[in-house]
Design a protein around this motif. Sequence first.
Motif, PDB file in Angstrom:
ATOM      1  N   GLY A 102       0.807  -1.210   0.000  1.00  0.00           N
ATOM      2  CA  GLY A 102       0.000   0.000   0.000  1.00  0.00           C
ATOM      3  C   GLY A 102       0.838   1.257   0.000  1.00  0.00           C
ATOM      4  N   VAL A 103       0.209   2.349  -0.410  1.00  0.00           N
ATOM      5  CA  VAL A 103       0.876   3.648  -0.454  1.00  0.00           C
ATOM      6  C   VAL A 103      -0.053   4.709   0.120  1.00  0.00           C
ATOM      7  CG1 VAL A 103       2.312   3.096  -2.454  1.00  0.00           C
ATOM      8  CG2 VAL A 103       0.054   4.129  -2.806  1.00  0.00           C
ATOM      9  N   LEU A 104       0.510   5.883   0.346  1.00  0.00           N
ATOM     10  CA  LEU A 104      -0.274   7.021   0.803  1.00  0.00           C
ATOM     11  C   LEU A 104      -0.965   7.671  -0.393  1.00  0.00           C
ATOM     12  CD1 LEU A 104      -0.871   8.890   3.284  1.00  0.00           C
ATOM     13  CD2 LEU A 104       1.010  10.319   2.462  1.00  0.00           C
ATOM     14  N   GLN A 105      -2.242   7.964  -0.243  1.00  0.00           N
ATOM     15  CA  GLN A 105      -2.984   8.696  -1.266  1.00  0.00           C
ATOM     16  C   GLN A 105      -3.854   9.714  -0.548  1.00  0.00           C
ATOM     17  OE1 GLN A 105      -6.499   7.221  -3.725  1.00  0.00           O
ATOM     18  NE2 GLN A 105      -4.879   7.155  -5.251  1.00  0.00           N
ATOM     19  N   GLY A 106      -3.460  10.984  -0.658  1.00  0.00           N
ATOM     20  CA  GLY A 106      -4.167  12.017   0.089  1.00  0.00           C
ATOM     21  C   GLY A 106      -3.991  11.801   1.581  1.00  0.00           C
ATOM     22  N   ALA A 107      -5.102  11.741   2.289  1.00  0.00           N
ATOM     23  CA  ALA A 107      -5.064  11.529   3.733  1.00  0.00           C
ATOM     24  C   ALA A 107      -5.432  10.102   4.104  1.00  0.00           C
ATOM     25  CB  ALA A 107      -6.006  12.514   4.432  1.00  0.00           C
ATOM     26  N   GLU A 108      -5.246   9.173   3.165  1.00  0.00           N
ATOM     27  CA  GLU A 108      -5.565   7.769   3.406  1.00  0.00           C
ATOM     28  C   GLU A 108      -4.463   6.878   2.829  1.00  0.00           C
ATOM     29  OE1 GLU A 108     -10.352   7.562   2.962  1.00  0.00           O
ATOM     30  OE2 GLU A 108      -9.260   8.351   1.240  1.00  0.00           O
ATOM     31  N   ALA A 109      -4.473   5.630   3.251  1.00  0.00           N
ATOM     32  CA  ALA A 109      -3.636   4.618   2.612  1.00  0.00           C
ATOM     33  C   ALA A 109      -4.499   3.895   1.589  1.00  0.00           C
ATOM     34  CB  ALA A 109      -3.114   3.634   3.658  1.00  0.00           C
ATOM     35  N   ILE A 110      -3.866   3.351   0.574  1.00  0.00           N
ATOM     36  CA  ILE A 110      -4.618   2.616  -0.450  1.00  0.00           C
ATOM     37  C   ILE A 110      -3.841   1.374  -0.848  1.00  0.00           C
ATOM     38  CG2 ILE A 110      -3.609   4.006  -2.323  1.00  0.00           C
ATOM     39  CD1 ILE A 110      -6.298   3.661  -3.814  1.00  0.00           C
ATOM     40  N   TYR A 111      -4.540   0.266  -1.031  1.00  0.00           N
ATOM     41  CA  TYR A 111      -3.886  -0.975  -1.442  1.00  0.00           C
ATOM     42  C   TYR A 111      -3.568  -0.936  -2.939  1.00  0.00           C
ATOM     43  CZ  TYR A 111      -5.225  -3.388   2.908  1.00  0.00           C
ATOM     44  OH  TYR A 111      -5.363  -3.794   4.210  1.00  0.00           O
ATOM     45  N   LEU A 112      -2.310  -1.190  -3.264  1.00  0.00           N
ATOM     46  CA  LEU A 112      -1.896  -1.353  -4.662  1.00  0.00           C
ATOM     47  C   LEU A 112      -1.924  -2.812  -5.079  1.00  0.00           C
ATOM     48  CD1 LEU A 112       1.217   0.964  -5.188  1.00  0.00           C
ATOM     49  CD2 LEU A 112      -1.124   1.347  -5.945  1.00  0.00           C
ATOM     50  N   SER A 113      -1.628  -3.698  -4.134  1.00  0.00           N
ATOM     51  CA  SER A 113      -1.588  -5.135  -4.426  1.00  0.00           C
ATOM     52  C   SER A 113      -2.189  -5.905  -3.270  1.00  0.00           C
ATOM     53  CB  SER A 113      -0.149  -5.628  -4.634  1.00  0.00           C
ATOM     54  OG  SER A 113       0.468  -4.985  -5.711  1.00  0.00           O
ATOM     55  N   LYS A 114      -2.807  -7.030  -3.622  1.00  0.00           N
ATOM     56  CA  LYS A 114      -3.279  -7.974  -2.609  1.00  0.00           C
ATOM     57  C   LYS A 114      -2.972  -9.380  -3.091  1.00  0.00           C
ATOM     58  CE  LYS A 114      -7.307  -9.918  -0.275  1.00  0.00           C
ATOM     59  NZ  LYS A 114      -8.778  -9.976  -0.165  1.00  0.00           N
ATOM     60  N   LEU A 115      -2.289 -10.146  -2.248  1.00  0.00           N
ATOM     61  CA  LEU A 115      -2.024 -11.551  -2.529  1.00  0.00           C
ATOM     62  C   LEU A 115      -2.803 -12.362  -1.500  1.00  0.00           C
ATOM     63  CD1 LEU A 115       1.783 -11.359  -3.318  1.00  0.00           C
ATOM     64  CD2 LEU A 115      -0.109 -11.474  -4.907  1.00  0.00           C
ATOM     65  N   GLU A 116      -3.815 -13.042  -1.982  1.00  0.00           N
ATOM     66  CA  GLU A 116      -4.769 -13.721  -1.109  1.00  0.00           C
ATOM     67  C   GLU A 116      -4.147 -14.913  -0.394  1.00  0.00           C
ATOM     68  OE1 GLU A 116      -7.678 -13.375   0.748  1.00  0.00           O
ATOM     69  OE2 GLU A 116      -8.567 -12.773  -1.160  1.00  0.00           O
ATOM     70  N   SER A 117      -4.561 -15.115   0.836  1.00  0.00           N
ATOM     71  CA  SER A 117      -4.175 -16.309   1.582  1.00  0.00           C
ATOM     72  C   SER A 117      -4.711 -17.553   0.879  1.00  0.00           C
ATOM     73  CB  SER A 117      -4.749 -16.235   2.997  1.00  0.00           C
ATOM     74  OG  SER A 117      -4.737 -17.506   3.612  1.00  0.00           O
ATOM     75  N   PRO A 118      -3.914 -18.627   0.844  1.00  0.00           N
ATOM     76  CA  PRO A 118      -4.407 -19.859   0.218  1.00  0.00           C
ATOM     77  C   PRO A 118      -5.394 -20.620   1.104  1.00  0.00           C
ATOM     78  CG  PRO A 118      -2.214 -20.204   1.097  1.00  0.00           C
ATOM     79  CD  PRO A 118      -2.513 -18.740   1.281  1.00  0.00           C
ATOM     80  N   GLY A 119      -5.540 -20.171   2.347  1.00  0.00           N
ATOM     81  CA  GLY A 119      -6.426 -20.869   3.274  1.00  0.00           C
ATOM     82  C   GLY A 119      -7.884 -20.531   3.066  1.00  0.00           C
TER      83      GLY A 119
END
Length: 250
Positions: A102-119
């Motif tokens: 994630g990165v900073l975008q304005g006054a919030e954080a934002i997810y750039l990538s998500k790698l899902e749990s295999p469970g």
Amino acid sequence: MIKTQTPAIDKAVQIFSYLSQQGGATFSQIYQDVNLPKSTTSSLLASLVAHGLLRQDKNKYYLGLRLYEFGKRAEETFDIKKLALEPLTQLRDITKLTCHLGVLQGAEAIYLSKLESPGAIVVRSWIGKKLSLYSSGLGKALLAWMSDKEIDRLLPDENFKIYTATTIPNKTELKKELAQIREQGWAFDNGEDSEEVNCIAAPIFNKEKHVIAAISISGVSFQVSAERVPQLTKMALATARTISEEVQKY
């Protein structure tokens, strides 16, 4: 809401943010919920539709495909996502937990990538999801190396919205925790943003030693238990160092 010297852009962004949450909305819903004058809303919507930034279907407005085009182009040119993919994949495979960048975008954080749990247990998140800076591990990792002036600009209010029983209640308490995060090198979200979901986050530094992104390991409380935190922290820090080293080559 962030205010700049270009009010028309500020208002357009308000409309984009609102429609991204609602999916679609009528003219009346937009000007009432976004709290804009009718005349301003009408002219803005017409201009945004003309540029393809919004689309109109009967009496409802939706985000336009041109925003998707811009978003894809921004994603393609943001090298850190590519640089982080392999180390973050390895972290996910070793921990068997959901991992984010994630990165900073304005006054919030934002997810750039998500790698899902295999469970079987899934942490509800998605690429593009915005996060509170004070109640998420990733947000705190992004904040911790900022100056007090920068933190005050991003979080102007002393008291915070409370999401769970463990949410940090105010900026004074947050700054105490951020000092600890800087000292130990990593951040922890103890169900502060979403109950029963814990998160360990570590910062990514550029050549100038500025934090430009952060990674996180997320899971429900028994997956990220107190007993497992030390081991997971070591892996998160090692992965963040690897990504930082790649970033610093450029």
